[in-house]
Design an enzyme around this catalytic site. Structure first.
Site, PDB file in Angstrom:
ATOM      1  N   CYS A   1     -19.712   0.676  -3.011  1.00  0.00           N
ATOM      2  CA  CYS A   1     -19.892   0.041  -4.320  1.00  0.00           C
ATOM      3  C   CYS A   1     -21.203   0.369  -5.013  1.00  0.00           C
ATOM      4  O   CYS A   1     -21.193   0.959  -6.089  1.00  0.00           O
ATOM      5  CB  CYS A   1     -19.731  -1.471  -4.158  1.00  0.00           C
ATOM      6  SG  CYS A   1     -18.029  -1.904  -3.777  1.00  0.00           S
TER       7      CYS A   1
ATOM      8  N   LYS B   1     -19.246  -7.628 -13.493  1.00  0.00           N
ATOM      9  CA  LYS B   1     -19.189  -6.996 -12.167  1.00  0.00           C
ATOM     10  C   LYS B   1     -20.219  -5.884 -12.058  1.00  0.00           C
ATOM     11  O   LYS B   1     -21.005  -5.823 -11.117  1.00  0.00           O
ATOM     12  CB  LYS B   1     -17.783  -6.457 -11.922  1.00  0.00           C
ATOM     13  CG  LYS B   1     -17.647  -5.587 -10.695  1.00  0.00           C
ATOM     14  CD  LYS B   1     -17.910  -6.348  -9.404  1.00  0.00           C
ATOM     15  CE  LYS B   1     -17.804  -5.414  -8.215  1.00  0.00           C
ATOM     16  NZ  LYS B   1     -18.165  -6.073  -6.945  1.00  0.00           N
TER      17      LYS B   1
ATOM     18  N   ASP C   1       0.860  -1.184   0.000  1.00  0.00           N
ATOM     19  CA  ASP C   1       0.000   0.000   0.000  1.00  0.00           C
ATOM     20  C   ASP C   1       0.900   1.240   0.000  1.00  0.00           C
ATOM     21  O   ASP C   1       1.998   1.215   0.577  1.00  0.00           O
ATOM     22  CB  ASP C   1      -0.910   0.004   1.241  1.00  0.00           C
ATOM     23  CG  ASP C   1      -2.151   0.849   1.027  1.00  0.00           C
ATOM     24  OD1 ASP C   1      -3.248   0.300   0.896  1.00  0.00           O
ATOM     25  OD2 ASP C   1      -1.979   2.091   0.976  1.00  0.00           O
TER      26      ASP C   1
ATOM     27  N   THR D   1     -13.016  -2.582  -9.303  1.00  0.00           N
ATOM     28  CA  THR D   1     -14.194  -2.497 -10.177  1.00  0.00           C
ATOM     29  C   THR D   1     -13.944  -1.406 -11.207  1.00  0.00           C
ATOM     30  O   THR D   1     -13.815  -0.236 -10.850  1.00  0.00           O
ATOM     31  CB  THR D   1     -15.431  -2.163  -9.327  1.00  0.00           C
ATOM     32  OG1 THR D   1     -15.579  -3.190  -8.350  1.00  0.00           O
ATOM     33  CG2 THR D   1     -16.681  -2.099 -10.186  1.00  0.00           C
TER      34      THR D   1
ATOM     35  N   GLY E   1     -26.295   2.181   0.358  1.00  0.00           N
ATOM     36  CA  GLY E   1     -25.068   2.990   0.466  1.00  0.00           C
ATOM     37  C   GLY E   1     -23.865   2.110   0.229  1.00  0.00           C
ATOM     38  O   GLY E   1     -23.965   1.077  -0.436  1.00  0.00           O
TER      39      GLY E   1
END
Ligand code: UDX
Ligand code: UDX
Length: 458
Positions: free
Chosen positions: A262, A206, A30, A121, A259
């Site tokens: 995604c 997706k 990260d 995504t 909410g």
């Protein structure tokens, strides 16, 4: 296989940990060094039930490690997953900047046989864009890119990964497809269906999956509105339709509007994709608009029914976008609380897990460390998240804590009769509370039945 996960967020951390659990050697990277430092101390930077224990086991088995150093984290990797954030862009489309930036940064450090896998995504065609970016950085098209969308729900992400309905592999060549199959062999050997298709199809699957799931929620929310007007009960109606295997019982619980990180962004992106390709997704465009209207509409209902003078206090219980997560992204609370404040009300808030994240988004409220303290002296209480802690509330104690008599339960946690027994006015979703039923006399549905049963009715 040696795998590097780029992005140690809700998705990257869970995916990397679970891949290590099934035997791969995983390094989670990260750019946020503080996040990596916390992970190395087993201090999870997010709440995901069950993740900590699985993570500790994988680290102790020597299959999982963390690094903030990109080159070192990529050394020798056979597959590099990109799981960085893909937030909404101002026009409702997806902001791919983090994904494309991550592709540029990893390009020089990939070994020639490495496969890059886009986990985030992303819109159809992104895997191909990532491959072009990497080729430009390396001066050769020697790196292949696959697409492997996730279907993890926050709050059950470990279970969703370890017990998937299917695994979607998007690959545009045989070698990439075979590498992806070997990564997920643990599951295919257990009989989990593998959908092997192109990268564009995987990217579309997706979005279409999330759009359909969100549509199901939007549908049941609108049917709940009809039930309220017609005197129906959404609990029975949802059960009655959900038992049809073609519909299915899940994702039919009405609420304050979906909410999360995604559904809101993915439905907006899906609609934008439709516009971009000249295939407008009108159903989803309507869903997006109705979902936002729902949250503001419920705020207006609170103001109308609570009948509180300016300066009164409302207790809001539940800031997370759903239970079993600390994530507040696009939570109903973030819409409703400012509207209550704009109407001149004071707001006291509580959430079992999400308060720390919520503090970055919600201002000018009081923070309570227990639901009863939040309700102490409040003219009304509003429940927005279906935490078990709220399901188990002592309603008599709650009624004593309130100075008013209104309970807004936007997750249908209680039996309306048990609330009425405490002398509270109960406002729920898709069900008529006893007080409302008494005020309305017979339900309008009964009245309708009486009318149509009347002799001479056409
Ligand atoms: C994200 C997307 O939002 C989601 O649509 C996709 O399916 C998976 O990735 P999430 O894990 O919730 O989901 O994102 P977030 O919790 O924001 O974590 C992203 C992580 O990536 C952060 O820790 C961030 O520091 C890190 N990051 C971001 C990088 O490591 N490198 C970057 O260049 C950008
Ligand atoms: C979702 C998808 O389910 C998952 O497959 C995808 O990978 C990521 O996005 P998530 O956003 O974590 O997962 O949560 P989910 O459980 O789907 O709930 C999303 C929203 O819908 C929440 O606000 C939840 O409260 C709401 N919801 C869900 C309902 O209102 N009713 C339901 O029956 C289910």
């Amino acid at each position: 296989m040696q795998i590097t996960m780029i992005g140690a967020g809700y998705v990257g951390l869970t995916t990397g940990t679970c891949l290590a659990t099934i035997g791969h050697r995983v390094c989670c990277h990260d750019i946020d060094a503080a996040r990596i430092a916390r992970l190395e101390r087993f201090d999870l930077p997010l709440f995901e039930p069950g993740l900590e224990s699985v993570m500790c086991q994988a680290v102790e088995a020597g299959n999982l490690r963390f690094s903030a150093h990109l080159k070192e984290s990529l050394a020798g990797a056979d597959a590099v997953f990109i799981a960085v954030g893909t937030p909404s862009a101002p026009d409702g489309g997806i902001d791919l900047s983090h994904v494309l930036s991550a592709a540029r940064k990893i390009a020089p450090h990939l070994k020639r046989s490495a496969l890059v896998v886009v986990k985030s995504t992303v819109v159809a065609g992104t895997a191909r864009r990532v491959r072009e970016i990497i080729a430009r950085e390396r001066g050769a098209f020697d790196i292949r890119v696959a697409s492997n969308p996730e279907f993890l729900r926050e709050g059950s992400a470990v279970k969703d990964f370890m017990e998937p309905d299917r695994i979607v592999i998007g690959a545009d060549d045989t070698r990439s497809r075979n590498i992806m199959r070997s990564i997920y062999r643990h599951f295919s050997q257990a009989g989990v269906p593998i959908v092997a298709t192109t990268t564009s199809n995987a990217e579309l699957i997706k979005y279409a999956a999330n759009a359909f799931l969100a549509l199901k929620i939007g549908f049941v929310n609108e049917v709940a509105d009809l039930c309220e007007k017609a005197g129906g009960d959404i609990v029975d109606v949802a059960r009655g339709i959900g038992l049809d295997r073609r519909i299915g019982e899940s994702f039919l619980a009405p609420g304050p509007g979906f909410g999360g990180s995604c559904f809101p962004k993915d439905t907006r992106a899906f609609a934008a994709t439709g516009r971009q390709f000249g295939a407008p997704q009108k159903l989803i465009e309507t869903l997006v608009a109705r979902n936002e209207q729902r949250k503001t509409g419920l705020a207006r209902r609170i103001l109308k029914e609570a009948q509180l003078p300016p300066g009164s206090t409302v207790a809001v219980l539940g800031l997370a976008f759903k239970s079993n997560t600390d994530d507040v992204r696009e939570s109903a609370a973030l819409n409703i609380i400012p509207l209550l404040r704009d109407a001149g009300l004071q707001v006291t808030v509580h959430d079992p897990k999400a308060s720390m994240n919520a503090r970055r988004h919600i201002k000018d409220v009081k923070w309570a460390n227990c639901p009863y303290a939040a309700c102490d002296g409040a003219g009304a209480a509003v429940i927005l998240t279906e935490w078990d802690e709220y399901r188990k509330l002592d309603l008599a104690r709650l009624a004593r804590s309130l100075s008013g008599d209104a309970l807004f339960d936007y997750r249908n946690l209680f039996d309306p009769r048990s609330v009425a027994q405490q002398g509270l006015r109960y406002f729920c979703i898709g069900r008529m509370a006893p007080s409302a039923r008494q005020r309305a006399g017979v339900s309008s549905l009964d009245a309708w039945n009486q009318r149509v049963a009347a002799p001479g009715h056409a």
